[in-house]
Design a protein around this motif. Sequence first.
Motif, PDB file in Angstrom:
ATOM      1  N   SER A 103       3.863   6.533  16.449  1.00  0.00           N
ATOM      2  CA  SER A 103       2.537   6.563  17.630  1.00  0.00           C
ATOM      3  C   SER A 103       1.196   5.361  17.381  1.00  0.00           C
ATOM      4  O   SER A 103       0.495   5.622  17.932  1.00  0.00           O
ATOM      5  CB  SER A 103       2.435   8.369  17.963  1.00  0.00           C
ATOM      6  N   GLN A 104       0.336   6.093  16.125  1.00  0.00           N
ATOM      7  CA  GLN A 104      -0.475   5.573  15.616  1.00  0.00           C
ATOM      8  C   GLN A 104      -0.635   4.489  15.472  1.00  0.00           C
ATOM      9  O   GLN A 104      -1.333   3.513  15.597  1.00  0.00           O
ATOM     10  CB  GLN A 104      -0.554   6.563  14.205  1.00  0.00           C
ATOM     11  N   PHE A 105       0.849   3.597  14.895  1.00  0.00           N
ATOM     12  CA  PHE A 105       0.917   1.911  15.092  1.00  0.00           C
ATOM     13  C   PHE A 105       0.409   1.916  16.340  1.00  0.00           C
ATOM     14  O   PHE A 105      -0.163   0.776  16.236  1.00  0.00           O
ATOM     15  CB  PHE A 105       1.770   2.152  14.322  1.00  0.00           C
ATOM     16  N   ASN A 106       1.505   1.684  17.487  1.00  0.00           N
ATOM     17  CA  ASN A 106       1.118   1.305  18.144  1.00  0.00           C
ATOM     18  C   ASN A 106       0.386   1.182  19.207  1.00  0.00           C
ATOM     19  O   ASN A 106       0.072   0.520  19.840  1.00  0.00           O
ATOM     20  CB  ASN A 106       3.010   2.624  19.440  1.00  0.00           C
ATOM     21  N   GLN A 107      -0.481   2.743  18.860  1.00  0.00           N
ATOM     22  CA  GLN A 107      -1.799   2.653  19.711  1.00  0.00           C
ATOM     23  C   GLN A 107      -2.898   1.380  19.310  1.00  0.00           C
ATOM     24  O   GLN A 107      -3.562   1.692  19.732  1.00  0.00           O
ATOM     25  CB  GLN A 107      -2.130   3.922  19.080  1.00  0.00           C
ATOM     26  N   LEU A 108      -2.460   1.564  17.740  1.00  0.00           N
ATOM     27  CA  LEU A 108      -3.610   0.240  17.363  1.00  0.00           C
ATOM     28  C   LEU A 108      -3.342  -0.864  17.844  1.00  0.00           C
ATOM     29  O   LEU A 108      -3.965  -1.990  17.407  1.00  0.00           O
ATOM     30  CB  LEU A 108      -4.014   0.288  15.743  1.00  0.00           C
ATOM     31  N   ALA A 160       0.623  -1.707  -0.466  1.00  0.00           N
ATOM     32  CA  ALA A 160      -0.148  -0.222  -0.372  1.00  0.00           C
ATOM     33  C   ALA A 160       0.719   1.015  -0.180  1.00  0.00           C
ATOM     34  O   ALA A 160       2.168   0.987   0.613  1.00  0.00           O
ATOM     35  CB  ALA A 160      -0.647   0.159   0.956  1.00  0.00           C
ATOM     36  N   THR A 161       0.631   2.615  -0.436  1.00  0.00           N
ATOM     37  CA  THR A 161       1.105   3.301  -0.283  1.00  0.00           C
ATOM     38  C   THR A 161       0.132   4.707   0.107  1.00  0.00           C
ATOM     39  O   THR A 161      -1.042   4.602  -0.510  1.00  0.00           O
ATOM     40  CB  THR A 161       1.275   3.883  -1.878  1.00  0.00           C
ATOM     41  N   ALA A 162       1.140   5.776   1.256  1.00  0.00           N
ATOM     42  CA  ALA A 162      -0.189   6.542   1.888  1.00  0.00           C
ATOM     43  C   ALA A 162       0.524   8.023   1.232  1.00  0.00           C
ATOM     44  O   ALA A 162       1.618   8.565   1.296  1.00  0.00           O
ATOM     45  CB  ALA A 162      -0.146   6.551   2.987  1.00  0.00           C
ATOM     46  N   ASN A 163      -0.445   9.065   0.713  1.00  0.00           N
ATOM     47  CA  ASN A 163       0.213  10.153   1.102  1.00  0.00           C
ATOM     48  C   ASN A 163      -0.697  10.160   2.292  1.00  0.00           C
ATOM     49  O   ASN A 163      -1.317  10.927   1.986  1.00  0.00           O
ATOM     50  CB  ASN A 163      -0.231  11.638  -0.105  1.00  0.00           C
ATOM     51  N   CYS A 164       0.268  11.561   3.472  1.00  0.00           N
ATOM     52  CA  CYS A 164       0.139  11.384   4.755  1.00  0.00           C
ATOM     53  C   CYS A 164       0.416  13.136   4.840  1.00  0.00           C
ATOM     54  O   CYS A 164      -0.657  13.259   5.786  1.00  0.00           O
ATOM     55  CB  CYS A 164       0.735  11.127   5.368  1.00  0.00           C
ATOM     56  N   GLY A 165       1.049  14.096   4.392  1.00  0.00           N
ATOM     57  CA  GLY A 165      -0.094  15.368   4.388  1.00  0.00           C
ATOM     58  C   GLY A 165       0.843  15.903   5.235  1.00  0.00           C
ATOM     59  O   GLY A 165       0.042  16.499   6.255  1.00  0.00           O
ATOM     60  N   ASN A 166       2.066  15.283   5.706  1.00  0.00           N
ATOM     61  CA  ASN A 166       2.929  15.449   7.261  1.00  0.00           C
ATOM     62  C   ASN A 166       2.453  14.879   7.621  1.00  0.00           C
ATOM     63  O   ASN A 166       2.031  16.243   9.783  1.00  0.00           O
ATOM     64  CB  ASN A 166       3.096  17.304   7.037  1.00  0.00           C
ATOM     65  N   ASP A 167       1.721  14.014   7.654  1.00  0.00           N
ATOM     66  CA  ASP A 167       1.474  13.266   9.452  1.00  0.00           C
ATOM     67  C   ASP A 167       1.121  11.944   9.274  1.00  0.00           C
ATOM     68  O   ASP A 167       1.404  11.374   8.003  1.00  0.00           O
ATOM     69  CB  ASP A 167      -0.657  13.151   9.485  1.00  0.00           C
ATOM     70  N   ARG A 205      -6.703   1.155  10.783  1.00  0.00           N
ATOM     71  CA  ARG A 205      -7.514   0.449  11.540  1.00  0.00           C
ATOM     72  C   ARG A 205      -8.155  -0.449  10.027  1.00  0.00           C
ATOM     73  O   ARG A 205      -8.239  -1.753  10.390  1.00  0.00           O
ATOM     74  CB  ARG A 205      -9.068   1.207  11.901  1.00  0.00           C
ATOM     75  N   GLN A 206      -8.124   0.167   8.881  1.00  0.00           N
ATOM     76  CA  GLN A 206      -8.547  -0.677   7.725  1.00  0.00           C
ATOM     77  C   GLN A 206      -7.427  -1.440   7.082  1.00  0.00           C
ATOM     78  O   GLN A 206      -7.548  -2.824   7.345  1.00  0.00           O
ATOM     79  CB  GLN A 206      -8.926   0.479   6.307  1.00  0.00           C
ATOM     80  N   ILE A 207      -5.516  -1.325   7.455  1.00  0.00           N
ATOM     81  CA  ILE A 207      -5.098  -2.208   6.900  1.00  0.00           C
ATOM     82  C   ILE A 207      -5.035  -3.380   8.062  1.00  0.00           C
ATOM     83  O   ILE A 207      -4.676  -3.972   8.198  1.00  0.00           O
ATOM     84  CB  ILE A 207      -3.721  -1.502   7.325  1.00  0.00           C
ATOM     85  N   PRO A 222      -0.635   8.037   8.215  1.00  0.00           N
ATOM     86  CA  PRO A 222      -1.807   7.810   7.294  1.00  0.00           C
ATOM     87  C   PRO A 222      -2.967   7.821   8.566  1.00  0.00           C
ATOM     88  O   PRO A 222      -4.219   8.230   8.106  1.00  0.00           O
ATOM     89  CB  PRO A 222      -1.271   6.307   7.666  1.00  0.00           C
ATOM     90  N   GLY A 223      -2.981   7.697   9.476  1.00  0.00           N
ATOM     91  CA  GLY A 223      -4.314   7.969  10.521  1.00  0.00           C
ATOM     92  C   GLY A 223      -4.730   7.240  10.877  1.00  0.00           C
ATOM     93  O   GLY A 223      -4.592   5.519   9.822  1.00  0.00           O
ATOM     94  N   LEU A 224      -5.630   6.603  11.940  1.00  0.00           N
ATOM     95  CA  LEU A 224      -5.841   6.378  12.804  1.00  0.00           C
ATOM     96  C   LEU A 224      -6.855   4.415  11.882  1.00  0.00           C
ATOM     97  O   LEU A 224      -7.023   3.421  11.796  1.00  0.00           O
ATOM     98  CB  LEU A 224      -7.065   5.942  13.877  1.00  0.00           C
TER      99      LEU A 224
END
Length: 152
Positions: free
Chosen positions: A53-58, A10-17, A25-27, A19-21
């Motif tokens: 941080s997002q990865f570790n949270q989920l 998969a690839t993501a343009n994260c807009g300086n963040d 979650r979809q991954i 990928p988001g929760l």
Amino acid sequence: MPMPLKVRVATANCGNDGPGLSALRQIQQLLATDDLDCLVLSGQELDCKAFMSQFNQLFSDSPYLLVELGWMHTHTKLAHMFDRNTGIGCFLIAKRGIDIELLETIKSRRSEVRHFTDRYNKGGLISKFRVTHHGQSYVYHHISAHLDSHQP
């Protein structure tokens, strides 16, 4: 005979963040539904710290771990010129117990000398890595890129 390695990309343009929760979650659901061994995730304008941080949270209680396969700092906003957390990255989300070996990382920019221009921020990252699973070894070359829409 062991099953072949089950991989998605998969690839993501994260807009300086990160990928988001929601995307993570979809991954997470895709990993479980398809019983994947690993997922290669490329990011552009990816904030590495936010992603971790997002990865570790989920995924804290998950059978999957996060492995950095390559990183290249870029900046699309003045604030990101100095923090070095934002850029082009390649990560592997893999089941624990799978052996991952980073073999080579190649960075390619349109310009190495013009740090304050789009030429420095556009380019790609080639990550060569080996995944060993059930005695089988697989070598991958993965390209993560942030393309320049104004130049050929």
